[in-house]
Design a protein around this motif. Structure first.
Motif, PDB file in Angstrom:
ATOM      1  N   THR A 172     -62.148 -18.222  52.427  1.00 42.05           N
ATOM      2  CA  THR A 172     -62.789 -18.585  53.702  1.00 42.05           C
ATOM      3  C   THR A 172     -64.157 -17.921  53.834  1.00 42.05           C
ATOM      4  O   THR A 172     -65.148 -18.584  54.151  1.00 42.05           O
ATOM      5  N   PHE A 173     -64.215 -16.610  53.595  1.00 41.85           N
ATOM      6  CA  PHE A 173     -65.486 -15.894  53.668  1.00 41.85           C
ATOM      7  C   PHE A 173     -66.477 -16.419  52.639  1.00 41.85           C
ATOM      8  O   PHE A 173     -67.683 -16.493  52.891  1.00 41.85           O
ATOM      9  N   SER A 174     -65.962 -16.779  51.467  1.00 47.23           N
ATOM     10  CA  SER A 174     -66.833 -17.310  50.414  1.00 47.23           C
ATOM     11  C   SER A 174     -67.481 -18.621  50.835  1.00 47.23           C
ATOM     12  O   SER A 174     -68.684 -18.827  50.654  1.00 47.23           O
ATOM     13  N   VAL A 175     -66.678 -19.504  51.433  1.00 46.71           N
ATOM     14  CA  VAL A 175     -67.207 -20.799  51.884  1.00 46.71           C
ATOM     15  C   VAL A 175     -68.229 -20.610  52.997  1.00 46.71           C
ATOM     16  O   VAL A 175     -69.290 -21.251  53.009  1.00 46.71           O
ATOM     17  N   ILE A 176     -67.933 -19.707  53.932  1.00 49.21           N
ATOM     18  CA  ILE A 176     -68.857 -19.452  55.042  1.00 49.21           C
ATOM     19  C   ILE A 176     -70.182 -18.902  54.530  1.00 49.21           C
ATOM     20  O   ILE A 176     -71.262 -19.340  54.952  1.00 49.21           O
ATOM     21  N   ALA A 177     -70.120 -17.938  53.606  1.00 50.67           N
ATOM     22  CA  ALA A 177     -71.334 -17.334  53.055  1.00 50.67           C
ATOM     23  C   ALA A 177     -72.178 -18.368  52.325  1.00 50.67           C
ATOM     24  O   ALA A 177     -73.407 -18.420  52.484  1.00 50.67           O
ATOM     25  N   ARG A 178     -71.527 -19.194  51.529  1.00 47.56           N
ATOM     26  CA  ARG A 178     -72.262 -20.225  50.788  1.00 47.56           C
ATOM     27  C   ARG A 178     -72.833 -21.291  51.720  1.00 47.56           C
ATOM     28  O   ARG A 178     -73.924 -21.820  51.469  1.00 47.56           O
ATOM     29  N   PHE A 179     -72.118 -21.596  52.794  1.00 43.39           N
ATOM     30  CA  PHE A 179     -72.628 -22.579  53.761  1.00 43.39           C
ATOM     31  C   PHE A 179     -73.868 -22.040  54.468  1.00 43.39           C
ATOM     32  O   PHE A 179     -74.857 -22.766  54.636  1.00 43.39           O
ATOM     33  N   ILE A 180     -73.836 -20.772  54.884  1.00 43.93           N
ATOM     34  CA  ILE A 180     -75.000 -20.165  55.544  1.00 43.93           C
ATOM     35  C   ILE A 180     -76.206 -20.199  54.615  1.00 43.93           C
ATOM     36  O   ILE A 180     -77.327 -20.546  55.027  1.00 43.93           O
ATOM     37  N   ALA A 181     -75.980 -19.845  53.344  1.00 43.28           N
ATOM     38  CA  ALA A 181     -77.075 -19.836  52.371  1.00 43.28           C
ATOM     39  C   ALA A 181     -77.634 -21.238  52.159  1.00 43.28           C
ATOM     40  O   ALA A 181     -78.856 -21.445  52.139  1.00 43.28           O
ATOM     41  N   SER A 182     -76.751 -22.213  52.011  1.00 43.51           N
ATOM     42  CA  SER A 182     -77.189 -23.591  51.776  1.00 43.51           C
ATOM     43  C   SER A 182     -77.942 -24.153  52.977  1.00 43.51           C
ATOM     44  O   SER A 182     -78.983 -24.806  52.830  1.00 43.51           O
ATOM     45  N   PHE A 183     -77.421 -23.886  54.174  1.00 44.51           N
ATOM     46  CA  PHE A 183     -78.033 -24.414  55.402  1.00 44.51           C
ATOM     47  C   PHE A 183     -79.438 -23.845  55.606  1.00 44.51           C
ATOM     48  O   PHE A 183     -80.388 -24.592  55.863  1.00 44.51           O
TER      49      PHE A 183
END
Length: 261
Positions: free
Chosen positions: A104-115
């Protein structure tokens, strides 16, 4: 590769090139861009540059003010980059396959970076301008948000490339998660991370000039002010100081990178 596959690849390449030509032609037609006419205006453009963009003794009197604004731009870029690097390191540790706490934390971190990475810094400036107005905070935040996205992606790749044997060895000895991060992952990834930070400082100094035009701060604001007043002598001096500063910082950055890598 057999002859049939080669013919297939050749046809695919030909079709792709034809599509590129068609799209280019349609784009030129829609925008009313004429390549020949544009090339024909180049001599006149250079003639205007050499006739108007001249540094005069009168413009040199403004040099201290220009250097002050240039320093403001450089320090803002450095501050935004270093703060973004701290946030990006945390997000990279959460997002990396090697060091992630959970999915979950991994997906959130990658989403923030991508966005934050996929929205250009100019767009961030316009978005933040509505909320914070024309001031240095807007410029700082625009550089910060865009840098977080880029550095997080770069840091994740650096952490993923770390030697797994060191991580496994520490894990086998019963080391805690934080010991594994501080003793194995970060020491291996740090040189590459520092290189990315230096690269972003260079990039942000260039971007800060454009951001300053939008947010009314730094050397970008001074450039925009004198350009609108058609004071081309001062515009030439400002442009020259920006070029010199960028080249000097790039040379220093390259020298540091050669030492740490």
């Amino acid at each position: 590769m057999d002859a049939k596959q080669m013919r297939k690849n050749k046809w695919q390449t030909t079709i792709f090139l034809i599509l590129i030509i068609i799209i280019t032609y349609l784009s030129s037609f829609i925008t009313k861009f004429h390549l020949i006419e544009s090339i024909a205006t180049i001599p006149a453009a250079f003639s205007w540059i050499f006739s108007n963009l001249l540094i005069t003794p009168e413009s040199l009197e403004k040099l201290p003010q220009i250097l002050e604004k240039l320093g403001e731009t450089i320090f803002m870029s450095i501050a935004a980059t270093t703060l973004a690097a701290v946030v990006s390191l945390f997000l990279a540790i959460m997002g990396s396959k090697t060091t992630k706490v959970n999915q979950t934390f991994s997906v959130i971190a990658r989403f923030i970076a991508s966005f934050s990475r996929n929205i250009p810094v100019v767009a961030w400036s316009l978005i933040l301008l509505i909320s914070f107005g024309q001031n240095s905070v807007t410029g700082f935040l625009a550089l910060f948000v865009a840098t977080v996205g880029f550095l997080t992606r770069a840091f994740i790749e650096s952490v993923d490339e770390a030697n797994q044997s060191s991580v496994e060895a520490l894990t086998a000895t019963g080391a805690t998660y934080f010991h594994m991060i501080s003793k194995a992952v970060i020491p291996q990834s740090l040189p590459q991370m520092l290189s990315w930070i230096l690269f972003m400082i260079e990039t942000n100094i260039r971007s800060a000039t454009l951001v300053g035009i939008l947010t009314g701060t730094g050397i970008g604001y001074m450039f925009d002010l004198y350009y609108k007043n058609m004071n081309y002598n001062l515009v030439a001096l400002i442009t020259f100081t920006i070029i010199i500063a960028v080249i000097a910082i790039e040379l220093v950055s390259n020298k540091i990178r050669r030492v740490i890598i």
